[in-house]
Design a protein around this motif. Structure first.
Motif, PDB file in Angstrom:
ATOM      1  N   GLU A  39       0.826  -1.200   0.000  1.00 16.97           N
ATOM      2  CA  GLU A  39       0.000   0.000   0.000  1.00 16.97           C
ATOM      3  C   GLU A  39       0.867   1.259   0.000  1.00 16.97           C
ATOM      4  OE1 GLU A  39      -2.359   1.020   3.406  1.00 16.97           O
ATOM      5  OE2 GLU A  39      -0.861   0.295   4.835  1.00 16.97           O
ATOM      6  N   PHE A  40       0.331   2.280  -0.602  1.00 18.37           N
ATOM      7  CA  PHE A  40       0.961   3.592  -0.642  1.00 18.37           C
ATOM      8  C   PHE A  40       0.898   4.209   0.751  1.00 18.37           C
ATOM      9  CE2 PHE A  40       2.168   7.597  -2.523  1.00 18.37           C
ATOM     10  CZ  PHE A  40       1.435   8.564  -1.852  1.00 18.37           C
ATOM     11  N   VAL A  41       2.042   4.689   1.245  1.00 22.84           N
ATOM     12  CA  VAL A  41       2.097   5.366   2.535  1.00 22.84           C
ATOM     13  C   VAL A  41       2.086   6.884   2.337  1.00 22.84           C
ATOM     14  CG1 VAL A  41       3.492   5.786   4.597  1.00 22.84           C
ATOM     15  CG2 VAL A  41       3.295   3.470   3.653  1.00 22.84           C
ATOM     16  N   GLY A  42       2.946   7.351   1.465  1.00 23.77           N
ATOM     17  CA  GLY A  42       3.025   8.779   1.211  1.00 23.77           C
ATOM     18  C   GLY A  42       4.070   9.082   0.161  1.00 23.77           C
ATOM     19  N   SER A  43       4.092  10.330  -0.290  1.00 25.77           N
ATOM     20  CA  SER A  43       5.080  10.736  -1.274  1.00 25.77           C
ATOM     21  C   SER A  43       5.384  12.222  -1.121  1.00 25.77           C
ATOM     22  CB  SER A  43       4.615  10.430  -2.698  1.00 25.77           C
ATOM     23  OG  SER A  43       3.484  11.225  -3.027  1.00 25.77           O
ATOM     24  N   ILE A  44       6.465  12.616  -1.753  1.00 26.81           N
ATOM     25  CA  ILE A  44       6.885  14.013  -1.713  1.00 26.81           C
ATOM     26  C   ILE A  44       7.322  14.415  -3.111  1.00 26.81           C
ATOM     27  CG2 ILE A  44       9.275  13.427  -1.061  1.00 26.81           C
ATOM     28  CD1 ILE A  44       9.191  15.937   0.777  1.00 26.81           C
ATOM     29  N   SER A  45       7.009  15.634  -3.476  1.00 28.19           N
ATOM     30  CA  SER A  45       7.349  16.114  -4.811  1.00 28.19           C
ATOM     31  C   SER A  45       8.850  16.298  -4.957  1.00 28.19           C
ATOM     32  CB  SER A  45       6.620  17.418  -5.094  1.00 28.19           C
ATOM     33  OG  SER A  45       6.998  18.405  -4.130  1.00 28.19           O
ATOM     34  N   ALA A  82       5.211  -3.773   9.075  1.00 30.27           N
ATOM     35  CA  ALA A  82       5.263  -4.089   7.639  1.00 30.27           C
ATOM     36  C   ALA A  82       6.703  -3.971   7.166  1.00 30.27           C
ATOM     37  CB  ALA A  82       4.382  -3.122   6.840  1.00 30.27           C
ATOM     38  N   VAL A  83       6.925  -4.403   5.945  1.00 26.64           N
ATOM     39  CA  VAL A  83       8.161  -4.074   5.238  1.00 26.64           C
ATOM     40  C   VAL A  83       7.912  -2.768   4.501  1.00 26.64           C
ATOM     41  CG1 VAL A  83       9.819  -4.769   3.477  1.00 26.64           C
ATOM     42  CG2 VAL A  83       8.804  -6.483   4.989  1.00 26.64           C
ATOM     43  N   TYR A  84       8.797  -1.813   4.716  1.00 26.63           N
ATOM     44  CA  TYR A  84       8.660  -0.495   4.122  1.00 26.63           C
ATOM     45  C   TYR A  84       9.635  -0.353   2.953  1.00 26.63           C
ATOM     46  CZ  TYR A  84       5.575   1.117   7.798  1.00 26.63           C
ATOM     47  OH  TYR A  84       4.504   1.287   8.633  1.00 26.63           O
ATOM     48  N   TYR A  85       9.131   0.225   1.868  1.00 25.68           N
ATOM     49  CA  TYR A  85       9.917   0.415   0.647  1.00 25.68           C
ATOM     50  C   TYR A  85       9.902   1.882   0.240  1.00 25.68           C
ATOM     51  CZ  TYR A  85       9.137  -4.627   0.073  1.00 25.68           C
ATOM     52  OH  TYR A  85       9.076  -5.987   0.253  1.00 25.68           O
ATOM     53  N   CYS A  86      11.029   2.377  -0.211  1.00 20.97           N
ATOM     54  CA  CYS A  86      11.015   3.677  -0.873  1.00 20.97           C
ATOM     55  C   CYS A  86      10.969   3.443  -2.382  1.00 20.97           C
ATOM     56  CB  CYS A  86      12.210   4.534  -0.481  1.00 20.97           C
ATOM     57  SG  CYS A  86      13.821   3.937  -1.018  1.00 20.97           S
ATOM     58  N   ALA A  87      10.486   4.438  -3.085  1.00 18.00           N
ATOM     59  CA  ALA A  87      10.340   4.333  -4.528  1.00 18.00           C
ATOM     60  C   ALA A  87      10.538   5.705  -5.153  1.00 18.00           C
ATOM     61  CB  ALA A  87       8.959   3.783  -4.886  1.00 18.00           C
ATOM     62  N   ALA A  88      10.857   5.702  -6.428  1.00 17.89           N
ATOM     63  CA  ALA A  88      11.129   6.954  -7.124  1.00 17.89           C
ATOM     64  C   ALA A  88      10.367   7.025  -8.431  1.00 17.89           C
ATOM     65  CB  ALA A  88      12.637   7.081  -7.407  1.00 17.89           C
ATOM     66  N   GLY A  89       9.964   8.235  -8.768  1.00 14.77           N
ATOM     67  CA  GLY A  89       9.504   8.516 -10.111  1.00 14.77           C
ATOM     68  C   GLY A  89       8.040   8.308 -10.394  1.00 14.77           C
ATOM     69  N   GLY A  90       7.206   8.170  -9.391  1.00 12.54           N
ATOM     70  CA  GLY A  90       5.800   7.915  -9.662  1.00 12.54           C
ATOM     71  C   GLY A  90       4.885   9.051  -9.255  1.00 12.54           C
ATOM     72  N   SER A  91       3.600   8.753  -9.243  1.00 10.09           N
ATOM     73  CA  SER A  91       2.571   9.738  -8.895  1.00 10.09           C
ATOM     74  C   SER A  91       1.948   9.376  -7.554  1.00 10.09           C
ATOM     75  CB  SER A  91       1.469   9.757  -9.954  1.00 10.09           C
ATOM     76  OG  SER A  91       1.994  10.010 -11.230  1.00 10.09           O
ATOM     77  N   PRO A  92       1.515  10.374  -6.781  1.00 10.36           N
ATOM     78  CA  PRO A  92       0.865  10.069  -5.499  1.00 10.36           C
ATOM     79  C   PRO A  92      -0.297   9.099  -5.678  1.00 10.36           C
ATOM     80  CG  PRO A  92       1.290  12.414  -5.693  1.00 10.36           C
ATOM     81  CD  PRO A  92       1.614  11.812  -7.017  1.00 10.36           C
ATOM     82  N   PHE A  93      -0.327   8.078  -4.883  1.00 10.68           N
ATOM     83  CA  PHE A  93      -1.373   7.062  -4.886  1.00 10.68           C
ATOM     84  C   PHE A  93      -1.396   6.247  -6.183  1.00 10.68           C
ATOM     85  CE2 PHE A  93      -3.144   8.450  -0.961  1.00 10.68           C
ATOM     86  CZ  PHE A  93      -3.010   9.826  -0.948  1.00 10.68           C
ATOM     87  N   GLY A  94      -0.412   6.468  -7.082  1.00 11.38           N
ATOM     88  CA  GLY A  94      -0.393   5.742  -8.340  1.00 11.38           C
ATOM     89  C   GLY A  94       0.438   4.479  -8.277  1.00 11.38           C
ATOM     90  N   SER A  95       0.468   3.771  -9.377  1.00 16.66           N
ATOM     91  CA  SER A  95       1.199   2.515  -9.454  1.00 16.66           C
ATOM     92  C   SER A  95       2.383   2.591 -10.406  1.00 16.66           C
ATOM     93  CB  SER A  95       0.261   1.383  -9.905  1.00 16.66           C
ATOM     94  OG  SER A  95      -0.278   1.691 -11.186  1.00 16.66           O
ATOM     95  N   ASN A  96       2.729   3.780 -10.850  1.00 14.25           N
ATOM     96  CA  ASN A  96       3.736   3.930 -11.891  1.00 14.25           C
ATOM     97  C   ASN A  96       5.104   4.303 -11.336  1.00 14.25           C
ATOM     98  OD1 ASN A  96       2.774   6.396 -10.983  1.00 14.25           O
ATOM     99  ND2 ASN A  96       3.122   7.444 -12.921  1.00 14.25           N
ATOM    100  N   TRP A  97       5.474   3.696 -10.212  1.00 13.31           N
ATOM    101  CA  TRP A  97       6.769   3.982  -9.612  1.00 13.31           C
ATOM    102  C   TRP A  97       7.818   3.069 -10.226  1.00 13.31           C
ATOM    103  CZ3 TRP A  97       7.314   7.944  -6.074  1.00 13.31           C
ATOM    104  CH2 TRP A  97       6.119   8.554  -5.669  1.00 13.31           C
ATOM    105  N   GLY A  98       8.843   3.672 -10.815  1.00 21.31           N
ATOM    106  CA  GLY A  98       9.769   2.892 -11.634  1.00 21.31           C
ATOM    107  C   GLY A  98      10.950   2.289 -10.896  1.00 21.31           C
ATOM    108  N   TYR A  99      11.306   2.858  -9.753  1.00 22.87           N
ATOM    109  CA  TYR A  99      12.501   2.414  -9.031  1.00 22.87           C
ATOM    110  C   TYR A  99      12.137   2.129  -7.578  1.00 22.87           C
ATOM    111  CZ  TYR A  99      14.575   4.628 -13.103  1.00 22.87           C
ATOM    112  OH  TYR A  99      14.882   4.996 -14.389  1.00 22.87           O
ATOM    113  N   TRP A 100      12.739   1.051  -7.050  1.00 21.86           N
ATOM    114  CA  TRP A 100      12.374   0.606  -5.709  1.00 21.86           C
ATOM    115  C   TRP A 100      13.607   0.293  -4.879  1.00 21.86           C
ATOM    116  CZ3 TRP A 100       7.357   0.423  -4.019  1.00 21.86           C
ATOM    117  CH2 TRP A 100       6.371   0.604  -4.994  1.00 21.86           C
ATOM    118  N   GLY A 101      13.499   0.559  -3.573  1.00 25.77           N
ATOM    119  CA  GLY A 101      14.517   0.117  -2.637  1.00 25.77           C
ATOM    120  C   GLY A 101      14.295  -1.338  -2.264  1.00 25.77           C
TER     121      GLY A 101
END
Length: 120
Positions: free
Chosen positions: A46-52, A92-111
């Motif tokens: 699940e999406f936790v949050g994001s920052i511009s 939970a297991v927490y992941y960071c991600a880069a390059g996507g949209s808030p609440f979206g599924s288009n995140w291209g890079y993952w920790g």
């Protein structure tokens, strides 16, 4: 290309705090929105949050609003997730991600993901 390496996490009692860090390689870090996700056992990620990209805008899922804060330091190529007032359901297991949209599924890079366990 962006590579993400997470640190932080661990075991904490309910009501406690933890801070995750996610360090990015590559010179384009400052151009990416950064996000945090989590996946609990037997549940979907699940999406936790994001920052511009510039840190001006941030978004959070309702269950963490007022408790979690995302920040970034583009000079250090690092994004942070500060988690306060932790609850057992935050386990939970927490992941960071880069390059996507808030609440979206288009995140291209993952920790690689880091475990957070909150005991009651």
């Amino acid at each position: 290309q962006v590579q993400l390496v997470e640190s932080g996490g661990g075991l904490v009692q309910a009501g406690g705090s933890l801070r995750h860090s996610c360090a990015a390689s590559g010179r384009t870090f400052s151009s990416y929105a950064m996000g945090w996700f989590r996946q609990a056992p037997r549940k979907e990620r699940e999406f936790v949050g994001s920052i511009s990209w510039n840190g001006v805008s941030s978004y959070y899922t309702n269950s963490v609003k007022g408790r979690f804060t995302i920040s970034r330091d583009n000079g250090k190529n690092t994004v942070y997730l500060q988690m306060n007032s932790l609850k057992p359901e935050d386990t939970a297991v927490y992941y960071c991600a880069a390059g996507g949209s808030p609440f979206g599924s288009n995140w291209g890079y993952w920790g690689q993901g880091t475990q957070v366990t909150v005991s009651s």
